[in-house]
Scaffold this active site. Structure first.
Site, PDB file in Angstrom:
ATOM      1  N   ASN A  70       4.828   9.616  -5.203  1.00  0.00           N
ATOM      2  CA  ASN A  70       5.901   9.467  -4.154  1.00  0.00           C
ATOM      3  C   ASN A  70       7.151   9.414  -4.809  1.00  0.00           C
ATOM      4  O   ASN A  70       8.133   9.960  -4.277  1.00  0.00           O
ATOM      5  CB  ASN A  70       5.584   8.292  -3.298  1.00  0.00           C
ATOM      6  CG  ASN A  70       5.176   8.672  -1.914  1.00  0.00           C
ATOM      7  OD1 ASN A  70       5.454   9.730  -1.354  1.00  0.00           O
ATOM      8  ND2 ASN A  70       4.178   7.900  -1.506  1.00  0.00           N
TER       9      ASN A  70
ATOM     10  N   GLU B 233      -4.436   7.483  -5.849  1.00  0.00           N
ATOM     11  CA  GLU B 233      -3.684   6.542  -6.904  1.00  0.00           C
ATOM     12  C   GLU B 233      -4.401   5.273  -6.605  1.00  0.00           C
ATOM     13  O   GLU B 233      -4.505   4.471  -5.490  1.00  0.00           O
ATOM     14  CB  GLU B 233      -2.283   6.479  -6.385  1.00  0.00           C
ATOM     15  CG  GLU B 233      -1.606   7.816  -6.962  1.00  0.00           C
ATOM     16  CD  GLU B 233      -0.009   7.731  -6.611  1.00  0.00           C
ATOM     17  OE1 GLU B 233       0.788   8.119  -7.583  1.00  0.00           O
ATOM     18  OE2 GLU B 233       0.323   7.403  -5.466  1.00  0.00           O
TER      19      GLU B 233
ATOM     20  N   HIS C 154      -4.094   4.441  -2.704  1.00  0.00           N
ATOM     21  CA  HIS C 154      -3.192   5.383  -2.119  1.00  0.00           C
ATOM     22  C   HIS C 154      -3.899   6.763  -1.725  1.00  0.00           C
ATOM     23  O   HIS C 154      -3.790   7.647  -2.719  1.00  0.00           O
ATOM     24  CB  HIS C 154      -2.008   5.284  -2.666  1.00  0.00           C
ATOM     25  CG  HIS C 154      -0.941   6.294  -2.123  1.00  0.00           C
ATOM     26  ND1 HIS C 154       0.110   7.026  -2.715  1.00  0.00           N
ATOM     27  CD2 HIS C 154      -0.742   6.687  -0.699  1.00  0.00           C
ATOM     28  CE1 HIS C 154       0.754   7.634  -1.950  1.00  0.00           C
ATOM     29  NE2 HIS C 154       0.422   7.600  -0.741  1.00  0.00           N
TER      30      HIS C 154
ATOM     31  N   SER D 186       2.028   3.918   0.453  1.00  0.00           N
ATOM     32  CA  SER D 186       2.611   4.803  -0.318  1.00  0.00           C
ATOM     33  C   SER D 186       3.786   4.292  -0.844  1.00  0.00           C
ATOM     34  O   SER D 186       4.068   5.116  -2.110  1.00  0.00           O
ATOM     35  CB  SER D 186       2.897   6.048   0.680  1.00  0.00           C
ATOM     36  OG  SER D 186       4.063   5.491   1.566  1.00  0.00           O
TER      37      SER D 186
END
Length: 285
Positions: free
Chosen positions: A191, A153, A141, A120
């Site tokens: 994130n 992602e 991700h 992540s």
């Protein structure tokens, strides 16, 4: 190479099990790897329990549940992954562990297999650094819960082959997810944005402007499905904190991304959320 080729997932924890469940539900044969039978057994029981809840709600038939479970083959030997066309790693967020694992995997899978890390926040470029063919490793991700969250992602490391990344995005899309190509930057897109969602919530509570329940309720009222503290308890306070530290260090300690001390204290106390029965809130069972 798009379709329902054999896949491997490394790690039978929350994310690995969720990814394996998603792939099996999409029709893929999945090798689920972990270090021991006990870890695999717990992982498979979690998958069965999640599917069982869908059966109870009438969203899945018992026959479909068993078909999905039958597509997942638990293994403890990396040599069993030889036929996998896609290998997705979802182990602990430690760069040394990921690099060592991929070095072993590269020796045991086909030369054309695509390798992916579900990190992540760690550098995909760093994960691939010691591989003989770093161009075939990228980031995939997924978000928790992986069987439900549509976004993935697709992260291009510095040496990831663009064609590999585009093929991976096409493959993920064909299985029903919503892929987005992103560059290998600290926290990627989601994130990085989410750091402030969490860190400002801590600061608001720390300044006495509101309590945690109020913050979560207000943000749900604004349209979010979960508030920041509820979300941290779901994904794991430790996982969220590790992402915060990684982004902070990745941007050379830019004050914008500084983690909050209260989050570190929760991690140090072992109050990690739903998985430990206590985090920002207490959970019974």
């Amino acid at each position: 190479m798009v379709g329902k080729q054999p896949c491997a997932v490394l790690g039978a924890g929350t994310m690995g099990g969720g990814i394996a469940q998603f792939l099996a539900a999409a029709g893929c044969e999945v090798f689920l790897y972990d270090l021991g039978e006990e870890l695999l057994s717990r992982g498979m029981e979690s998958i069965r329990a999640r599917l069982g809840r869908r059966v109870e709600k009438g969203k899945l038939t018992p026959e479909a549940q068993e078909e999905i479970l039958a597509r997942i083959r638990p293994v403890t030997d990396l040599r069993d992954l030889a036929s996998a066309c896609w290998v997705i790693e979802a182990v602990v967020e430690r760069l040394d562990v990921k690099k060592e694992l991929f070095a072993k995997v590269e020796e045991r899978v086909d030369a054309e297999a695509v390798l992916a890390t579900n990190t992540s926040s760690l550098s995909v470029t760093s994960v691939a650094a010691n591989l003989r063919r770093p161009e075939r490793l990228l980031g995939l991700h997924f978000f928790n819960p992986a069987p439900v969250m549509p976004l993935v992602e697709v992260v291009l490391g510095a040496r990831t082959d663009l064609q590999v990344a585009e093929t991976a995005a096409e493959w993920i899309c064909s299985l029903g997810k919503d892929p987005v190509l992103v560059k290998d930057t600290p926290g990627f897109l989601v994130n990085r944005v989410a750091r402030h969602f969490h860190s400002e919530a801590y600061r608001i509570v720390g300044e006495g402007l509101a309590d945690k329940e109020q913050v979560d309720r207000i943000l749900r009222g604004a349209g979010y499905k979960m508030g920041p503290f509820e979300l941290q308890d779901l994904i794991g306070v430790d996982i969220n904190y590790a992402a915060s530290v990684s982004v902070y260090e990745g941007f050379f300690h830019d004050p914008r991304f500084r983690p909050h001390p209260d989050q570190r204290l929760l991690v140090e106390s072992g109050d990690l959320g739903r998985k430990t029965g206590r985090g920002h809130y207490a959970y019974d069972g």
